[in-house]
Enzyme design. Sequence first.
Site, PDB file in Angstrom:
ATOM      1  N   LYS A  99       0.847  -1.195   0.000  1.00  0.00           N
ATOM      2  CA  LYS A  99       0.000   0.000   0.000  1.00  0.00           C
ATOM      3  C   LYS A  99       0.880   1.242   0.000  1.00  0.00           C
ATOM      4  CE  LYS A  99      -3.781   2.160   2.629  1.00  0.00           C
ATOM      5  NZ  LYS A  99      -4.587   2.097   3.861  1.00  0.00           N
ATOM      6  N   SER A 174      -9.502   2.237   3.033  1.00  0.00           N
ATOM      7  CA  SER A 174      -8.635   2.925   2.120  1.00  0.00           C
ATOM      8  C   SER A 174      -7.667   2.007   1.359  1.00  0.00           C
ATOM      9  CB  SER A 174      -7.829   3.982   2.876  1.00  0.00           C
ATOM     10  OG  SER A 174      -7.017   3.385   3.856  1.00  0.00           O
ATOM     11  N   SER A 198      -9.625  -0.115   7.289  1.00  0.00           N
ATOM     12  CA  SER A 198      -9.100  -0.024   5.921  1.00  0.00           C
ATOM     13  C   SER A 198      -8.469  -1.279   5.354  1.00  0.00           C
ATOM     14  CB  SER A 198      -8.102   1.114   5.824  1.00  0.00           C
ATOM     15  OG  SER A 198      -8.795   2.311   5.641  1.00  0.00           O
TER      16      SER A 198
HETATM   17  N1  GLN Z   1     -12.708   4.855   6.636  1.00  0.00           N
HETATM   18  C1  GLN Z   1     -12.059   5.194   7.867  1.00  0.00           C
HETATM   19  C2  GLN Z   1     -11.547   6.602   7.763  1.00  0.00           C
HETATM   20  O1  GLN Z   1     -11.764   7.192   6.784  1.00  0.00           O
HETATM   21  C3  GLN Z   1     -10.935   4.235   8.153  1.00  0.00           C
HETATM   22  C4  GLN Z   1      -9.763   4.446   7.301  1.00  0.00           C
HETATM   23  C5  GLN Z   1      -8.600   3.600   7.680  1.00  0.00           C
HETATM   24  O2  GLN Z   1      -8.736   2.581   8.349  1.00  0.00           O
HETATM   25  N2  GLN Z   1      -7.428   4.047   7.288  1.00  0.00           N
HETATM   26  O3  GLN Z   1     -10.943   7.121   8.640  1.00  0.00           O
END
Ligand code: GLN
Length: 507
Positions: A99, A174, A198
């Site tokens: 990632k 994400s 994410s």
């Molecule tokens: N969707 C959540 C956020 O926007 C989690 C994102 C993540 O785990 N990096 O913060």
Amino acid sequence: MTKGGRRHQSSASAVHHPFMTMDLCALTIHEAREGLRAKQFSSMELTRAFLDRIHALNPRLNAYITVNEAGALQQAQVADERIARGEDTPILGVPIAIKDVLSTQGLRTTAGSRILENYLPAWDATSVARLRLAGAVFLGKTNTDEFAMGSSTENSGYGVTHNPWDESRVPGGSSGGSAAAVAADLCCAALGTDTGGSVRQPASLCGVTGLKDTYGRVSRYGLIAYGSSLDSVGVLSKNAHDAAIVLSVMAGQDPCDSTSVDAPVFDPHELADRSDVHGLRIGVPREYFIEGMQPEVAEAVRAGIAQLHKMGATVKEISLPTTKYALPVYYLIATAEASANLARFDGVRYGLRVPGADLTDTYRQTRGAGFGAEVKRRIMLGTYALSAGYYDAYYIRAQKVRTIIKQEFERAFAEVDVIATPASPTTAFKIGEKADDPIQMYLADVFTLPCNLAGICGISVPCGFDPAGLPIGLQLLGRAFDEAALLRCADAYQRETNWHTRKPVLS
Ligand code: GLN
């Protein structure tokens, strides 16, 4: 389907047709290692097969922001030399994806942001360094919401990733690029990060396995920080056994991250040999089956739990009443921490610089041009929550509720070993469907956020499909540092079911 049947079947196809691109790309890490060890194919052949497939499909899916073609071939060559010398590691010569929020030495790392468009890190994240040392091959950097803020990969500065099961839909986020890359066989496995879901949510939406390990299990050094008390480095893979393999290589204390913990790490193969759910106590929290969730998701998850019961686990309903506070608490703490962490992007240290009339104007111009709308929204929310007068009312209050959420999980884990829930309230949604409605988007993580607030571990495994043919994920949550219980349960489940072996048709 039996255990031997499934694993044997796919390795056998690789044995008979070692040069068929499709077969090589479909291998699990475990199968790839068996083939490499037996000299059925080389790491170079395996890597080339993936690069060919990436060239063919990435223009459509946009799973990778950066493809590391020359670097991967060089790593594959070194891996082949090590294999020829008789070396053996759980990941030697296996092509994986990373990632793009994890720093990779000399390989562009953007965090999905235009502010880091040309950033070449001078060092590897510890998780990456450990995989490099063990001989993994890095195919490239996968797409992500900007600074990992989002649930659909639509917040990326490099375009949205398309879900391989239906290209008009999001892959989740994400870590959407990593999830899509695993689902489309554009890598053997991928690293993701999970601050509030994410890894697990995109795994669920793309029909792959996603492990979020315990906070402190894997060093955060070199992970571009979002919410430092919540961030973790996790794994997206074709099955739970592979997730265990990657975790075993990355895990462990690191002097560069004082929150990393010296906890014993299991042997992934021993773990897979002992996977069995007999006597395992599974709790099903009633607060995780809510009104408004997609009915097929609830059905498939309940069927997955019934399967575990049939395999010998005991199942009982439990209650986690503070679940409803997790979302507001998360969005206060995560944004507060993000607003502090992102102060470093100032046009002076590294990354984009847009010169202004004076220093303050340079900050303004640089951050105005470099950050996307969601990142700006979060910096404003977080700065507000931390400002004098509101700090006690919002931030401190959120921290107190966070403690209560954590204690509630601890009480639950006195009675059960694993908690089973849906990973996401819906299957993959259409690109653009929630893009203009931040609250709807934030709700996508309603089932995954509590785990990060409590600092425990979780995994999402495929457990069915909705009538549109979109994958559904079963989330298992475990005690802090008890990934072994989760992985054993997930592996046992995957020996008895074949949801995780289904592939999207990408013609
Ligand atoms: N969707 C959540 C956020 O926007 C989690 C994102 C993540 O785990 N990096 O913060």
